[in-house]
Design an enzyme around this catalytic site. Structure first.
Site, short mmCIF file in Angstrom:
data_model
loop_
_atom_site.label_atom_id
_atom_site.label_comp_id
_atom_site.label_asym_id
_atom_site.label_seq_id
_atom_site.Cartn_x
_atom_site.Cartn_y
_atom_site.Cartn_z
N LYS A 1 -36.84 3.54 -13.42
CA LYS A 1 -37.49 4.44 -14.39
C LYS A 1 -38.96 4.49 -14.00
CE LYS A 1 -39.70 4.95 -17.72
NZ LYS A 1 -40.99 5.71 -17.72
N GLU B 1 -45.22 -7.81 -13.33
CA GLU B 1 -46.50 -7.65 -12.62
C GLU B 1 -47.40 -6.88 -13.56
OE1 GLU B 1 -47.26 -8.79 -9.70
OE2 GLU B 1 -45.44 -8.98 -8.52
N CYS C 1 -54.54 -2.45 -10.26
CA CYS C 1 -54.37 -3.63 -11.11
C CYS C 1 -55.29 -4.77 -10.68
CB CYS C 1 -52.92 -4.08 -11.09
SG CYS C 1 -52.27 -4.24 -9.43
N GLU D 1 -59.15 -4.07 -19.34
CA GLU D 1 -58.99 -3.20 -18.17
C GLU D 1 -59.57 -1.83 -18.49
OE1 GLU D 1 -54.61 -3.41 -17.42
OE2 GLU D 1 -55.32 -3.78 -15.38
P1 NAD Z 1 -47.63 1.04 -18.85
O1 NAD Z 1 -47.35 -0.37 -19.21
O2 NAD Z 1 -48.13 1.95 -19.90
O3 NAD Z 1 -46.32 1.74 -18.27
C1 NAD Z 1 -45.59 1.16 -17.20
C2 NAD Z 1 -44.16 1.64 -17.27
O4 NAD Z 1 -43.56 1.15 -18.46
C3 NAD Z 1 -44.01 3.17 -17.30
O5 NAD Z 1 -42.89 3.54 -16.54
C4 NAD Z 1 -43.76 3.44 -18.78
O6 NAD Z 1 -43.04 4.62 -19.03
C5 NAD Z 1 -42.94 2.22 -19.15
N1 NAD Z 1 -42.93 1.91 -20.59
C6 NAD Z 1 -43.89 2.17 -21.51
N2 NAD Z 1 -43.49 1.75 -22.73
C7 NAD Z 1 -42.26 1.21 -22.58
C8 NAD Z 1 -41.33 0.60 -23.46
N3 NAD Z 1 -41.57 0.47 -24.77
N4 NAD Z 1 -40.17 0.15 -22.93
C9 NAD Z 1 -39.90 0.25 -21.61
N5 NAD Z 1 -40.72 0.84 -20.74
C10 NAD Z 1 -41.90 1.30 -21.21
O7 NAD Z 1 -48.62 0.98 -17.59
P2 NAD Z 1 -49.29 2.20 -16.81
O8 NAD Z 1 -50.35 2.76 -17.68
O9 NAD Z 1 -48.24 3.08 -16.23
O10 NAD Z 1 -49.94 1.43 -15.56
C11 NAD Z 1 -51.15 0.78 -15.62
C12 NAD Z 1 -50.95 -0.71 -15.87
O11 NAD Z 1 -50.14 -1.28 -14.83
C13 NAD Z 1 -52.25 -1.48 -15.82
O12 NAD Z 1 -52.27 -2.43 -16.84
C14 NAD Z 1 -52.19 -2.17 -14.45
O13 NAD Z 1 -52.99 -3.32 -14.34
C15 NAD Z 1 -50.75 -2.45 -14.32
N6 NAD Z 1 -50.37 -2.65 -12.91
C16 NAD Z 1 -50.08 -3.90 -12.45
C17 NAD Z 1 -49.76 -4.10 -11.11
C18 NAD Z 1 -49.45 -5.49 -10.57
O14 NAD Z 1 -48.92 -5.58 -9.47
N7 NAD Z 1 -49.75 -6.55 -11.29
C19 NAD Z 1 -49.71 -3.02 -10.25
C20 NAD Z 1 -50.02 -1.75 -10.75
C21 NAD Z 1 -50.32 -1.58 -12.09
#
Ligand code: NAD
Length: 501
Positions: A192, A268, A302, A402
């Protein structure tokens, strides 16, 4: 002959592109069971982009059923390892062959510069699939030390159906980090992708079929987190969720696993990584690392080096050098312009959030030295210039949360002890760096920073051979390296007894 890339070349490619926006389930594109769709807005100009299937529980059920059926059939997991390897290597080659199209899909969705999409994101996605493909026929199980009348095999077996939920900042790369080891280990995957960035995932799935992976091994369900991600994470027939995203949603994922079938989770999550500069450091190297470490991908990284913890005696000189590097090298521009080094932010709401964090930084007493303002608004896109704040203290919002935009917060220190305390005073633990010419201090300090990756006198070096992931609320489980394979496997012990000794 190598292609000469111009803005006109990319505009032309874009004009002929018809992105596919339906789910990819059991080897074929499918609309949502409900028929619902949504439209992605292009970050580069604010215009309507692709039309995507708006997935829900029924689509997740169909994808999980396809993934389960192919797993149980054994046609992938029991296939001759060297044949599986050939499929994965072909997949990697196809990603390279379709590199320009994949790069365009990524840039359309994310707003990152097309040349970065091509030379970094596509390249690393192909390399990731290749890395794990090459590993398939080199993995051995174990025989445990037992008495002479028994044999105990310790087998590493795939889990079954893996749900992958990924963010929008590096879609191709992060998808490959999960798909490579999960599929190489013999699992089936339902991915997803983030609702902002699904196009490259759909294309990856088409290419997997072309490479000979059986239908159902890799499925994509597009849609919103609450509507498509949540049912996947709650699904009773999913064995694991491999999640990358925010800490906030990561916590929800742990809850969904507990509420359903105690599925495994790997998380992650976010970061607020410190880059610590001592007065004896090579300030040119530190300035370059600090600028690129924080501003690359418009700060939507991230492990971005968002907290610059700098010895007070060199703060002014270092900030001047960072400003010079930023002006000279980190060109902000239209994502289709080949000279752009950074492009647009992901969406309007996110840009507003970044601008509000910048405003809060000023209100709390931080001083903006340069940049950190909305630019290129005449394009209709969402651009914020890279900028630096000084006079930040580690309790301010800019230092604790962040921003996920191109904003560097400089925090001064006097002693090594103080620097370490500030560096570790965060709920996150994804990455960090130390700049000093004193190697004793470099090693002492790098051991003491609580983070999954620490760099000495550099930032953001990486390789598929090294694990990547976080400590503390940056999550657990590792992407990349051979260790990532373990995450998608369970150990199974098989005992056999031979008569009496
Ligand atoms: P997000 O947590 O908003 O979304 C990530 C994913 O989760 C998306 O596919 C989203 O649709 C899904 N999601 C959202 N709500 C959900 C729920 N209730 N149930 C299941 N899935 C759900 O994050 P984002 O805004 O897409 O990305 C940015 C974040 O990702 C930042 O916090 C960043 O630090 C982190 N990030 C971490 C790494 C790492 O390797 N540690 C890498 C890239 C990004």
């Amino acid at each position: 002959m190598t292609q000469e890339y111009t803005r006109a070349y990319w505009e032309n490619l874009l004009a002929g592109l018809k992105p596919e926006g339906r789910h990819f389930i059991d080897g074929a594109h499918r609309p949502s069971a409900s028929g619902a769709t949504f439209t992605r807005t292009r970050p580069m100009d604010g215009k309507p982009g692709a039309e995507l299937a708006r997935g829900g529980g029924a689509d997740v059920d169909a994808a999980v059923a396809a993934a389960r059926a192919v797993f149980e059939s054994g046609i992938w997991r029991k296939k001759e390892p060297r044949e599986k390897k050939k499929n994965m290597l072909k997949w990697a080659d196809l990603i390279r062959q379709h590199g320009e199209e994949l790069a365009m899909l990524e840039t359309l969705d994310v707003g990152k510069p097309i040349m970065a999409s091509l030379n970094v994101d596509v390249r690393l996605a192909a390399d990731g699939i290749q890395y794990y493909g090459e590993m398939i026929d080199k993995l051995y199980d174990e025989i445990a030390p037992t008495g002479p009348n028994a044999r105990a095999l310790v087998r590493k077996v795939p889990l079954g159906v893996v749900g992958a939920i990924t963010p929008w900042n590096y879609p191709l790369i992060i998808d490959a980090w999960k798909l490579g080891p999960a599929i190489a280990a013999g699992n089936s995957v339902v991915l997803k992708p983030a609702e902002q960035s699904s196009l490259s995932a759909i294309k990856l799935a088409e290419l997997a079929i072309e490479a000979g992976l059986p239908a159902g091994v890799f499925n994509v369900v597009t849609g919103y987190g609450e509507e498509a991600g949540k049912p996947l994470a709650l699904h009773m027939d999913v064995d694991m969720i491999a999640f990358t995203g925010s800490t906030e949603v990561g916590k929800l994922i742990m809850g969904y696993a507990a509420q359903s079938n105690v599925k495994r989770v790997a998380l992650e999550l976010g970061g607020k990584s410190p880059l610590v500069v001592f007065e004896d450091a090579d300030l040119d190297a530190a300035a370059s690392a600090a600028a690129w470490g924080c501003f690359y991908n418009s700060g939507e990284t991230c492990h971005a080096s968002t907290r610059l913890i700098v010895q007070r005696s060199v703060q002014e000189a270092l900030i001047e050098k960072i400003q010079a590097v930023t002006r000279r090298e980190i060109t902000l521009g239209h994502p289709l312009d080949p000279s752009a080094q950074i492009g647009a932010l992901i969406e309007e709401d996110h840009m507003k959030k970044v601008l509000s964090m910048i405003a809060a930084g000023e209100k709390e007493g931080g001083r903006r030295v340069f940049g950190a303002e909305r630019v290129m608004d005449e394009t209709g896109g969402y651009y914020v210039s890279p900028g630096v704040f000084v006079d930040v203290t580690n309790d301010m919002k800019l230092a604790r949360q962040e921003v996920f935009g191109p904003v560097l917060a400089a925090i001064p220190f006097e002693t090594e002890e103080e620097a370490l305390r500030i560096a570790n005073d965060t709920v996150y633990g994804l990455a960090g760096a130390v700049f000093t010419r004193d190697m004793d201090r470099a090693h002492r300090f790098s051991e003491a920073i609580h983070a999954g990756t620490v760099w000495i006198n550099t930032y953001d070096m990486s390789s598929f051979a090294t694990p990547f992931g976080g400590f503390k609320q940056s999550g657990f489980g590792r992407d990349r390296s051979a260790h990532a394979i373990d995450k998608y496997c369970d150990y199974k012990t098989i005992w056999q007894q031979f008569g009496s000794a």
